[in-house]
Design a protein around this motif. Structure first.
Motif, short mmCIF file in Angstrom:
data_model
loop_
_atom_site.label_atom_id
_atom_site.label_comp_id
_atom_site.label_asym_id
_atom_site.label_seq_id
_atom_site.Cartn_x
_atom_site.Cartn_y
_atom_site.Cartn_z
N VAL A 157 11.13 3.86 3.96
CA VAL A 157 10.83 5.28 4.12
C VAL A 157 9.69 5.38 5.12
N LEU A 158 9.89 6.17 6.16
CA LEU A 158 8.86 6.34 7.19
C LEU A 158 8.31 7.76 7.11
N PHE A 159 7.00 7.88 7.19
CA PHE A 159 6.34 9.18 7.26
C PHE A 159 5.67 9.25 8.62
N GLU A 160 5.95 10.32 9.33
CA GLU A 160 5.35 10.50 10.63
C GLU A 160 4.70 11.87 10.67
N GLY A 161 3.51 11.91 11.20
CA GLY A 161 2.82 13.19 11.30
C GLY A 161 1.51 13.02 12.03
N ARG A 162 0.94 14.13 12.36
CA ARG A 162 -0.35 14.11 13.06
C ARG A 162 -1.47 13.72 12.11
N ASP A 163 -2.63 13.44 12.69
CA ASP A 163 -3.81 13.16 11.87
C ASP A 163 -4.11 14.37 11.00
N ALA A 207 -2.58 15.47 8.47
CA ALA A 207 -1.39 16.23 8.09
C ALA A 207 -1.08 16.09 6.61
N GLY A 208 -1.86 15.29 5.87
CA GLY A 208 -1.63 15.12 4.45
C GLY A 208 -0.68 13.99 4.09
N LYS A 209 -0.41 13.11 5.04
CA LYS A 209 0.51 12.00 4.77
C LYS A 209 0.01 11.09 3.66
N GLY A 210 -1.29 10.81 3.68
CA GLY A 210 -1.86 9.91 2.68
C GLY A 210 -1.69 10.42 1.26
N GLY A 211 -1.93 11.71 1.06
CA GLY A 211 -1.77 12.31 -0.27
C GLY A 211 -0.32 12.30 -0.73
N VAL A 212 0.59 12.57 0.19
CA VAL A 212 2.01 12.57 -0.15
C VAL A 212 2.46 11.16 -0.53
N ILE A 213 2.05 10.19 0.27
CA ILE A 213 2.43 8.80 0.00
C ILE A 213 1.85 8.35 -1.34
N LYS A 214 0.61 8.73 -1.63
CA LYS A 214 0.00 8.36 -2.91
C LYS A 214 0.78 8.94 -4.08
N ARG A 215 1.15 10.23 -4.00
CA ARG A 215 1.92 10.86 -5.07
C ARG A 215 3.28 10.21 -5.25
N ILE A 216 3.91 9.84 -4.15
CA ILE A 216 5.24 9.24 -4.23
C ILE A 216 5.17 7.86 -4.87
N THR A 217 4.17 7.07 -4.50
CA THR A 217 4.14 5.67 -4.92
C THR A 217 3.34 5.43 -6.20
N GLN A 218 2.64 6.42 -6.73
CA GLN A 218 1.73 6.15 -7.83
C GLN A 218 2.42 5.65 -9.10
N ARG A 219 3.67 5.95 -9.33
CA ARG A 219 4.38 5.49 -10.53
C ARG A 219 5.26 4.26 -10.26
N LEU A 220 5.41 3.89 -9.00
CA LEU A 220 6.30 2.77 -8.67
C LEU A 220 5.59 1.44 -8.91
N ASN A 221 6.38 0.42 -9.13
CA ASN A 221 5.87 -0.92 -9.37
C ASN A 221 5.32 -1.48 -8.06
N PRO A 222 4.01 -1.78 -7.99
CA PRO A 222 3.44 -2.28 -6.73
C PRO A 222 3.94 -3.65 -6.32
N ARG A 223 4.56 -4.38 -7.23
CA ARG A 223 5.13 -5.68 -6.85
C ARG A 223 6.44 -5.50 -6.08
N VAL A 224 7.02 -4.32 -6.20
CA VAL A 224 8.29 -4.05 -5.54
C VAL A 224 8.09 -3.10 -4.36
N CYS A 225 7.25 -2.11 -4.53
CA CYS A 225 7.01 -1.07 -3.52
C CYS A 225 5.75 -1.40 -2.74
N ARG A 226 5.88 -1.48 -1.42
CA ARG A 226 4.73 -1.76 -0.58
C ARG A 226 4.53 -0.62 0.42
N VAL A 227 3.28 -0.34 0.69
CA VAL A 227 2.92 0.68 1.67
C VAL A 227 2.23 -0.03 2.83
N ALA A 228 2.70 0.22 4.03
CA ALA A 228 2.10 -0.39 5.22
C ALA A 228 1.80 0.70 6.24
N ALA A 229 0.60 0.67 6.77
CA ALA A 229 0.24 1.61 7.82
C ALA A 229 0.59 0.98 9.16
#
Length: 128
Positions: A81-87, A89-111
């Motif tokens: 899943v790719l998120f693209e937006g300007r500085d 733009a709230g991308k960090g908050g959206v990504i945090k909400r999406i991933t907060q319940r997912l298993n971190p051993r399976v779901c990775r976030v990379a900037a």
């Protein structure tokens, strides 16, 4: 399979209970801040979605994401899943909400780094 579903339901339930207190504290802080801003502003904020409705839907959708994650892991698939937006733009908050319940051993976030000049330039067709 039944144990997997039960374990998943228990994990979702415990995650929701863990974050419920935090959400209530945030709601209280948001209410205080909104009152202060309304008092200080000549242009009050327009009505927004009720927080209870927002969090009920958020928890439901996060539960669906956990089910999707379990299915993807079971089928040994990959999802990007790719998120693209300007500085700012709230991308960090959206990504945090999406991933907060997912298993971190399976779901990775990379900037990813900002695109270089070649990556920003649209491709030029070689057709003449």
């Amino acid at each position: 399979m039944v144990n997997d579903a039960k374990a998943r339901a228990e994990r979702i339930n415990s995650e929701m209970l863990d974050s419920f207190d935090e959400e209530l504290e945030l709601e209280i802080d948001d209410d205080r801040l909104a009152r202060l801003l309304d008092d200080a502003s000549e242009h009050p904020e327009p009505g927004t979605l009720d927080r209870r409705i927002y969090f009920k839907e958020l928890f439901r959708l996060q539960g669906e994401l956990v089910k999707l994650q379990d299915w993807v892991q079971y089928k040994k698939l990959k999802v990007v899943v790719l998120f693209e937006g300007r500085d700012s733009a709230g991308k960090g908050g959206v990504i945090k909400r999406i991933t907060q319940r997912l298993n971190p051993r399976v779901c990775r976030v990379a900037a990813l780094p900002a695109p270089n000049e070649r990556e920003r330039t649209p491709g030029i067709s070689s057709a003449t």
